[in-house]
Design a protein around this motif. Structure first.
Motif, PDB file in Angstrom:
ATOM      1  N   LYS A 109       9.026  77.741  57.173  1.00  0.00           N
ATOM      2  CA  LYS A 109       8.674  76.491  56.493  1.00  0.00           C
ATOM      3  C   LYS A 109       9.550  75.343  56.994  1.00  0.00           C
ATOM      4  N   MET A 110      10.848  75.662  57.220  1.00  0.00           N
ATOM      5  CA  MET A 110      11.743  74.624  57.757  1.00  0.00           C
ATOM      6  C   MET A 110      11.314  74.223  59.161  1.00  0.00           C
ATOM      7  N   LEU A 111      10.815  75.208  59.933  1.00  0.00           N
ATOM      8  CA  LEU A 111      10.346  74.928  61.287  1.00  0.00           C
ATOM      9  C   LEU A 111       9.196  73.937  61.272  1.00  0.00           C
ATOM     10  N   LYS A 112       8.412  73.953  60.196  1.00  0.00           N
ATOM     11  CA  LYS A 112       7.290  73.024  60.061  1.00  0.00           C
ATOM     12  C   LYS A 112       7.710  71.685  59.473  1.00  0.00           C
ATOM     13  N   GLY A 113       9.022  71.544  59.200  1.00  0.00           N
ATOM     14  CA  GLY A 113       9.533  70.274  58.706  1.00  0.00           C
ATOM     15  C   GLY A 113       9.784  70.224  57.223  1.00  0.00           C
ATOM     16  N   ASN A 114       9.548  71.318  56.504  1.00  0.00           N
ATOM     17  CA  ASN A 114       9.782  71.339  55.065  1.00  0.00           C
ATOM     18  C   ASN A 114      11.229  71.751  54.792  1.00  0.00           C
ATOM     19  N   TYR A 115      12.158  70.804  54.980  1.00  0.00           N
ATOM     20  CA  TYR A 115      13.578  71.114  54.812  1.00  0.00           C
ATOM     21  C   TYR A 115      14.014  71.154  53.359  1.00  0.00           C
ATOM     22  N   GLU A 116      13.125  70.779  52.443  1.00  0.00           N
ATOM     23  CA  GLU A 116      13.461  70.842  51.028  1.00  0.00           C
ATOM     24  C   GLU A 116      13.433  72.289  50.516  1.00  0.00           C
ATOM     25  N   GLU A 117      12.785  73.171  51.265  1.00  0.00           N
ATOM     26  CA  GLU A 117      12.688  74.583  50.864  1.00  0.00           C
ATOM     27  C   GLU A 117      14.083  75.209  50.904  1.00  0.00           C
ATOM     28  N   LYS A 118      14.405  75.994  49.878  1.00  0.00           N
ATOM     29  CA  LYS A 118      15.718  76.624  49.785  1.00  0.00           C
ATOM     30  C   LYS A 118      15.561  78.138  49.716  1.00  0.00           C
ATOM     31  N   ALA A 119      16.475  78.834  50.386  1.00  0.00           N
ATOM     32  CA  ALA A 119      16.471  80.299  50.389  1.00  0.00           C
ATOM     33  C   ALA A 119      17.175  80.822  49.143  1.00  0.00           C
ATOM     34  N   LYS A 120      16.652  81.912  48.595  1.00  0.00           N
ATOM     35  CA  LYS A 120      17.245  82.525  47.419  1.00  0.00           C
ATOM     36  C   LYS A 120      18.416  83.405  47.834  1.00  0.00           C
ATOM     37  N   VAL A 121      19.551  83.252  47.156  1.00  0.00           N
ATOM     38  CA  VAL A 121      20.732  84.069  47.443  1.00  0.00           C
ATOM     39  C   VAL A 121      20.683  85.297  46.537  1.00  0.00           C
ATOM     40  N   TRP A 122      20.369  86.462  47.144  1.00  0.00           N
ATOM     41  CA  TRP A 122      20.204  87.687  46.357  1.00  0.00           C
ATOM     42  C   TRP A 122      21.540  88.293  45.959  1.00  0.00           C
ATOM     43  N   GLU A 123      22.382  88.518  46.949  1.00  0.00           N
ATOM     44  CA  GLU A 123      23.673  89.154  46.709  1.00  0.00           C
ATOM     45  C   GLU A 123      24.748  88.387  47.467  1.00  0.00           C
ATOM     46  N   ASP A 124      25.999  88.615  47.053  1.00  0.00           N
ATOM     47  CA  ASP A 124      27.114  87.984  47.747  1.00  0.00           C
ATOM     48  C   ASP A 124      27.546  88.875  48.909  1.00  0.00           C
ATOM     49  N   ASP A 125      26.644  89.024  49.886  1.00  0.00           N
ATOM     50  CA  ASP A 125      26.923  89.863  51.051  1.00  0.00           C
ATOM     51  C   ASP A 125      26.548  89.090  52.306  1.00  0.00           C
ATOM     52  N   GLU A 126      26.382  89.824  53.441  1.00  0.00           N
ATOM     53  CA  GLU A 126      26.067  89.146  54.696  1.00  0.00           C
ATOM     54  C   GLU A 126      24.738  88.390  54.619  1.00  0.00           C
ATOM     55  N   ILE A 127      23.737  89.017  53.986  1.00  0.00           N
ATOM     56  CA  ILE A 127      22.435  88.348  53.866  1.00  0.00           C
ATOM     57  C   ILE A 127      22.549  87.138  52.939  1.00  0.00           C
ATOM     58  N   GLY A 128      23.326  87.293  51.866  1.00  0.00           N
ATOM     59  CA  GLY A 128      23.562  86.163  50.978  1.00  0.00           C
ATOM     60  C   GLY A 128      24.281  85.027  51.688  1.00  0.00           C
ATOM     61  N   GLU A 129      25.233  85.391  52.552  1.00  0.00           N
ATOM     62  CA  GLU A 129      25.947  84.372  53.329  1.00  0.00           C
ATOM     63  C   GLU A 129      25.000  83.673  54.298  1.00  0.00           C
ATOM     64  N   LEU A 130      24.068  84.449  54.868  1.00  0.00           N
ATOM     65  CA  LEU A 130      23.067  83.863  55.760  1.00  0.00           C
ATOM     66  C   LEU A 130      22.171  82.884  55.002  1.00  0.00           C
ATOM     67  N   ALA A 131      21.792  83.264  53.769  1.00  0.00           N
ATOM     68  CA  ALA A 131      20.962  82.377  52.949  1.00  0.00           C
ATOM     69  C   ALA A 131      21.709  81.078  52.630  1.00  0.00           C
ATOM     70  N   LYS A 132      23.006  81.208  52.290  1.00  0.00           N
ATOM     71  CA  LYS A 132      23.807  80.010  52.003  1.00  0.00           C
ATOM     72  C   LYS A 132      23.908  79.119  53.237  1.00  0.00           C
ATOM     73  N   THR A 133      24.090  79.752  54.409  1.00  0.00           N
ATOM     74  CA  THR A 133      24.188  78.986  55.652  1.00  0.00           C
ATOM     75  C   THR A 133      22.878  78.269  55.948  1.00  0.00           C
ATOM     76  N   LEU A 134      21.757  78.966  55.713  1.00  0.00           N
ATOM     77  CA  LEU A 134      20.446  78.355  55.940  1.00  0.00           C
ATOM     78  C   LEU A 134      20.229  77.168  55.011  1.00  0.00           C
ATOM     79  N   ASN A 135      20.630  77.329  53.749  1.00  0.00           N
ATOM     80  CA  ASN A 135      20.504  76.223  52.795  1.00  0.00           C
ATOM     81  C   ASN A 135      21.389  75.045  53.198  1.00  0.00           C
ATOM     82  N   ALA A 136      22.629  75.373  53.623  1.00  0.00           N
ATOM     83  CA  ALA A 136      23.537  74.301  54.061  1.00  0.00           C
ATOM     84  C   ALA A 136      22.985  73.592  55.291  1.00  0.00           C
ATOM     85  N   MET A 137      22.364  74.374  56.192  1.00  0.00           N
ATOM     86  CA  MET A 137      21.779  73.781  57.391  1.00  0.00           C
ATOM     87  C   MET A 137      20.635  72.838  57.031  1.00  0.00           C
ATOM     88  N   SER A 138      19.783  73.274  56.072  1.00  0.00           N
ATOM     89  CA  SER A 138      18.662  72.417  55.676  1.00  0.00           C
ATOM     90  C   SER A 138      19.159  71.121  55.037  1.00  0.00           C
TER      91      SER A 138
END
Length: 472
Positions: free
Chosen positions: A205-234
């Motif tokens: 969705k971000m690739l299509k220009g929808n930067y308002e979309e936010k990723a859900k942070v499931w756990e405080d682990d590597e995937i959660g850190e990736l989600a936080k990074t993606l949100n910070a990037m957006s």
């Protein structure tokens, strides 16, 4: 999609579990087999010892013939094993089940007994073909003479059936564990893959220009850190996009203002009469000034374009930076005076040679002094200092202007960033100044407090200069 992570996880879990269970099964089978065979061996050996002890105690004065015809029951009682009495050649003289084999016994247990040792032997019965285990011992009379051999033979059928049952049980257990592992592997892989799939969907969705979309942070682990990074990037992209739009809007406005003024005065001059010389002169001066201002903005934009594409180059040469600083100060003094600002300088009289791009250094200083004057109110002050310390040249521009907030200070050197103040223009001057400083191997620092003032420090290295360059 081939080789999905979920499928690979399930396969990996299943392979690891099956290998682990297989290794455990092998060790268990070896252990059970050893246990069953060792139990039979110990039982035969114990029975052999008991029978020979009874013979030595009560019947050792009898001959082998007497034992066979009168007292052979001492060897047969209390055992399920087949008992045989052999002569010295291995011929069966007596068999507890009445089956006399005409062939001589030549198994390893008999050979060991002839040498005075005990050894169990496993093999097939020559008559029935069933698997058996046998052990043989010497029959010694009271005179110490070996009169024959006592042999115990046990069937291995029951032990082998028990081992087969164990194998079947372990195989069933392995299948059950594999089934349970597969189910749990699917559940575990799903819990891992689901957040990744959601992150992928958000990224698309971000690739299509929808930067308002936010990723859900499931756990405080590597995937959660990736989600936080993606949100910070957006958020950063949204912020950069906003700054870029503000930049384009600001540049459009800045370009429109001199163009409007030029066009307006061109219309006025077109209708002016020959005797209105003062009006014509004022109009031409304004058009010239606005054209210069427009050319300066276009040059800034070109420099900025080169900067963001990495195409800014330096034309280095040896020059006296003290003289350059004095020239820039002289150039900016009328501007400060017209703004009713006290402009002071502290520039050494002695020459300080530096190997750098003089035009770029001038552009850097003019940008910084222009900002200091522009953001300082009437009756304020701007101070320009320059000095050499060790192998560096330090240039410091201070003012008691409006200053900046901590938020503005954190972004002021970023490209496209424009301050909140109404006097802020395109927002590219400091970006270009910082890039020029970096290209010279130096660094630019900004210290500022809101409503107190700002100090910009530029430190450039004095590169080693050859003697010939000094003379030039």
């Amino acid at each position: 999609m081939k080789n999905k992570i979920g499928n690979r996880l399930v396969r990996s879990f299943l392979i690891v579990i099956l290998i682990t269970i297989s290794i455990i099964d092998i060790f268990l089978l070896i252990g059970f087999r050893f246990y069953y065979y060792n139990t039979i061996s110990n039982e035969l050996s114990s029975r052999m010892n008991l029978s020979l002890e009874i013979y030595r105690r009560d019947y050792s004065d009898r001959s082998l013939k007497d034992l066979i015809y009168d007292d052979s029951e001492i060897f047969f009682s209390n055992t399920k094993a087949k008992v045989q009495i052999l002569d010295d050649e291995g011929k069966v003289l007596l068999d507890s089940i009445g089956s006399l084999n005409t062939n001589q016994v030549e198994t390893e247990d008999f050979k060991a007994a002839k040498e005075g040792n005990r050894k169990t032997w496993r093999g097939l019965d020559p008559v029935t073909g069933e698997p058996i285990m046998a052990i043989t011992g010497q029959i010694t009379n009271s005179s110490g003479q070996n009169i024959g051999y006592l042999r115990f033979v046990s069937s291995m059928n029951e032990a082998n059936i028990a081992i087969i049952k164990t194998i079947v049980t372990l195989l069933l257990l392995t299948l059950i564990v594999a089934l349970v592992t597969t189910i749990f592997s699917f559940l575990i892989s799903r819990s891992i893959v689901r957040p990744i799939l959601e992150l992928t969907d958000v990224a698309k969705k971000m690739l299509k220009g929808n930067y308002e979309e936010k990723a859900k942070v499931w756990e405080d682990d590597e995937i959660g850190e990736l989600a936080k990074t993606l949100n910070a990037m957006s958020e950063e992209i949204i912020n950069k996009d906003r700054i870029k739009n503000d930049f384009i809007s600001s540049v459009s406005h800045e370009l429109r203002t001199p163009l409007t003024s030029i066009k307006g005065w061109a219309v006025v001059l077109k209708d002016a009469k020959e005797d209105e010389s003062d009006l014509i002169e004022d109009g031409l001066n304004i058009i010239e000034n606005e054209t210069d201002r427009l050319a300066k903005m276009v040059e800034e934009l070109l420099d900025f374009s080169r900067y963001i594409s990495g195409r800014i180059t330096l034309d280095k040469d040896v020059f006296d930076i003290s003289q350059t600083c004095r020239e820039v100060a002289k150039q900016m003094r009328p501007r400060a005076k017209s703004n009713k600002i006290e402009f002071t300088t502290e520039i050494p009289e002695e020459s300080i040679l530096i190997n750098a791009d003089e035009n770029r250094i001038k552009q850097l200083l003019i940008n910084l002094l222009d900002n200091a004057i522009k953001f300082t109110s009437d009756n304020g002050w701007v101070k320009f200092q320059m000095y050499k310390e060790d192998e560096n040249v330090t240039m410091m521009i201070s003012d008691n202007g409006m200053g900046m907030t901590k938020e503005e200070l954190a972004h002021v050197k970023e490209k496209f960033y424009k301050g909140k103040h109404s006097k802020s223009h395109s927002g590219i001057g400091l970006s270009i100044s910082d890039e020029i400083t970096k290209l010279h191997g130096g660094f630019l620092e900004i210290f500022s407090e809101e409503k107190i003032g700002t100090t910009v420090t530029v430190i450039l290295p004095v590169n080693e200069i050859e003697e010939g360059e000094k003379n030039d």
